[in-house]
Design a protein around this motif. Structure first.
Motif, PDB file in Angstrom:
ATOM      1  N   CYS A   1      22.167  77.635 -62.412  1.00  0.00           N
ATOM      2  CA  CYS A   1      21.481  78.706 -62.175  1.00  0.00           C
ATOM      3  C   CYS A   1      21.268  79.613 -63.532  1.00  0.00           C
ATOM      4  N   ILE A   2      22.268  79.846 -64.531  1.00  0.00           N
ATOM      5  CA  ILE A   2      22.164  80.692 -65.426  1.00  0.00           C
ATOM      6  C   ILE A   2      21.156  79.813 -66.315  1.00  0.00           C
ATOM      7  N   SER A   3      21.108  78.491 -66.604  1.00  0.00           N
ATOM      8  CA  SER A   3      20.141  77.934 -67.414  1.00  0.00           C
ATOM      9  C   SER A   3      18.670  78.038 -66.906  1.00  0.00           C
ATOM     10  N   ARG A   4      18.516  78.101 -65.590  1.00  0.00           N
ATOM     11  CA  ARG A   4      17.402  78.683 -65.099  1.00  0.00           C
ATOM     12  C   ARG A   4      16.791  79.997 -64.921  1.00  0.00           C
ATOM     13  N   GLY A   5      17.816  80.904 -65.551  1.00  0.00           N
ATOM     14  CA  GLY A   5      17.490  82.238 -65.480  1.00  0.00           C
ATOM     15  C   GLY A   5      17.864  82.696 -64.311  1.00  0.00           C
TER      16      GLY A   5
ATOM     17  N   SER B   1      20.256  84.642 -60.888  1.00  0.00           N
ATOM     18  CA  SER B   1      21.411  85.276 -60.950  1.00  0.00           C
ATOM     19  C   SER B   1      22.655  84.544 -60.390  1.00  0.00           C
TER      20      SER B   1
ATOM     21  N   ARG C   1      27.150  86.447 -70.654  1.00  0.00           N
ATOM     22  CA  ARG C   1      25.826  86.874 -70.977  1.00  0.00           C
ATOM     23  C   ARG C   1      26.105  87.263 -72.641  1.00  0.00           C
TER      24      ARG C   1
ATOM     25  N   HIS D   1      26.085  84.216 -74.914  1.00  0.00           N
ATOM     26  CA  HIS D   1      24.739  83.489 -74.697  1.00  0.00           C
ATOM     27  C   HIS D   1      25.342  82.058 -74.024  1.00  0.00           C
TER      28      HIS D   1
ATOM     29  N   LEU E   1      22.932  78.784 -71.446  1.00  0.00           N
ATOM     30  CA  LEU E   1      21.639  79.176 -71.336  1.00  0.00           C
ATOM     31  C   LEU E   1      20.685  77.952 -71.499  1.00  0.00           C
ATOM     32  N   ASN E   2      21.117  76.952 -72.318  1.00  0.00           N
ATOM     33  CA  ASN E   2      20.591  75.596 -72.493  1.00  0.00           C
ATOM     34  C   ASN E   2      21.484  74.456 -72.194  1.00  0.00           C
TER      35      ASN E   2
END
Ligand code: ATP
Ligand code: NMN
Length: 249
Positions: free
Chosen positions: A218-222, A224, A238, A241, A244-245
């Motif tokens: 979820c995080i890597s796809r932006g 919530s 957050r 970071h 994220l990838n």
């Protein structure tokens, strides 16, 4: 490396008052619950597991005095595993909301993979050395999900000695995951079956299929992840970071 075991949330309560109301007369035993994992990142479900295990054991006359999350060492080298430093910190943030679960960072700080029996032995030894509890009244029990229980039966994943030690000398509370047939897993494995009285399978009335992998995705796809994990953990991820990838590592 000398890593003291946190003891601040241990609670011995009032053992007579807390005796179950169903007339169970067997001598109460103090239990400390231990969950090993990547906690990459910790989720609500990792803390729910302790609640479920505590409810299940309390109903059988055990008294849970505390619990420990033991994040895996970087030497575990699982794909996508971020540094132990971050995982310890996030686990500590996750435990803030618990009255009895703490983080033992000993395993995470080892330069090689110690294995679950060593983690359980270290926690038991520290508790005995603290003088707070006697050998006869203490049980240290592993809390895990179905995937971990199933891994015990996969040839080569563990040595038979490790599995026997965990099941016979400590015990397991397994939280059913994704509708897994845990009873069949126990029945069809010699070591698990011979220790079946020490393996308790627990169903959540509200099963929750949250996994760290899905949270990372979820995080890597932006997307919530609020209400999947703790706000403090979300803020930390957050700020740092994290995740994220997904091809990071
Ligand atoms: N939703 C869940 N239901 C039952 N057990 C769970 C659940 N999530 C995690 N667990 C258990 O928590 C322990 C630690 O899990 P771990 O840190 O590997 O989390 P995970 O969500 O399985 O991670 P990943 O998705 O990265 O493999 C394991 O015993 C695992 O089975
Ligand atoms: N053979 C072993 O001792 C062995 C194998 C796999 C996982 N583990 C444990 O599992 C934890 C990691 O869990 P996950 O793979 O579920 O994230 C580590 O803390 C490690 O202690 C141990």
């Amino acid at each position: 490396m000398d890593t003291p075991l946190p003891l601040d949330k241990l609670s011995f309560g009032n053992i007579d008052q807390d005796r179950p109301s169903d007339g169970v007369t067997k001598k109460l035993k103090y239990v400390v619950l231990v969950s090993t994992g990547s906690f990459n990142p910790p989720t609500f479900m990792h803390l729910r597991m302790f609640e479920l295990a505590k409810d299940a054991l309390s109903s059988e006359g055990y008294y849970v005095i505390g619990g420990y999350m033991s994040p895996a060492t970087d030497a575990y080298k699982k794909k996508g595993l971020i540094s132990a430093e971050h995982r310890i910190h996030m686990s500590e943030l996750a435990c803030k909301s618990s009255s009895f679960v703490m983080v033992d960072s000993w395993e995470a700080k080892q330069s090689s993979f110690p294995g679950i029996p060593s983690v359980l032995a270290r926690i038991r030894n520290c508790l005995l050395e603290s003088g707070l509890i006697s050998r006869e009244s203490l049980r240290v029990i592993l809390v895990c999900g179905s995937d971990r229980l199933e891994s015990f039966t996969i040839p080569g994943a563990w040595t038979p000695v490790q599995v026997r030690t965990i099941c016979r000398d400590y015990g397991v509370v397994c939280i059913r995951r994704e509708g897994n047939d845990d009873e069949r897993i126990v029945f069809s494995d010699d070591i698990l079956n011979e220790n079946k009285d020490n393996i308790k399978i627990v169903d959540d009335l509200i099963p929750d299929q949250t996994s760290s992998t899905r949270v990372r995705e979820c995080i890597s796809r932006g997307l919530s992840v609020k209400y999947r994990t703790f706000d403090e953990v979300i803020d930390y991820m957050r700020k740092e970071h994290l995740y994220l990838n997904l091809s990071d590592k």
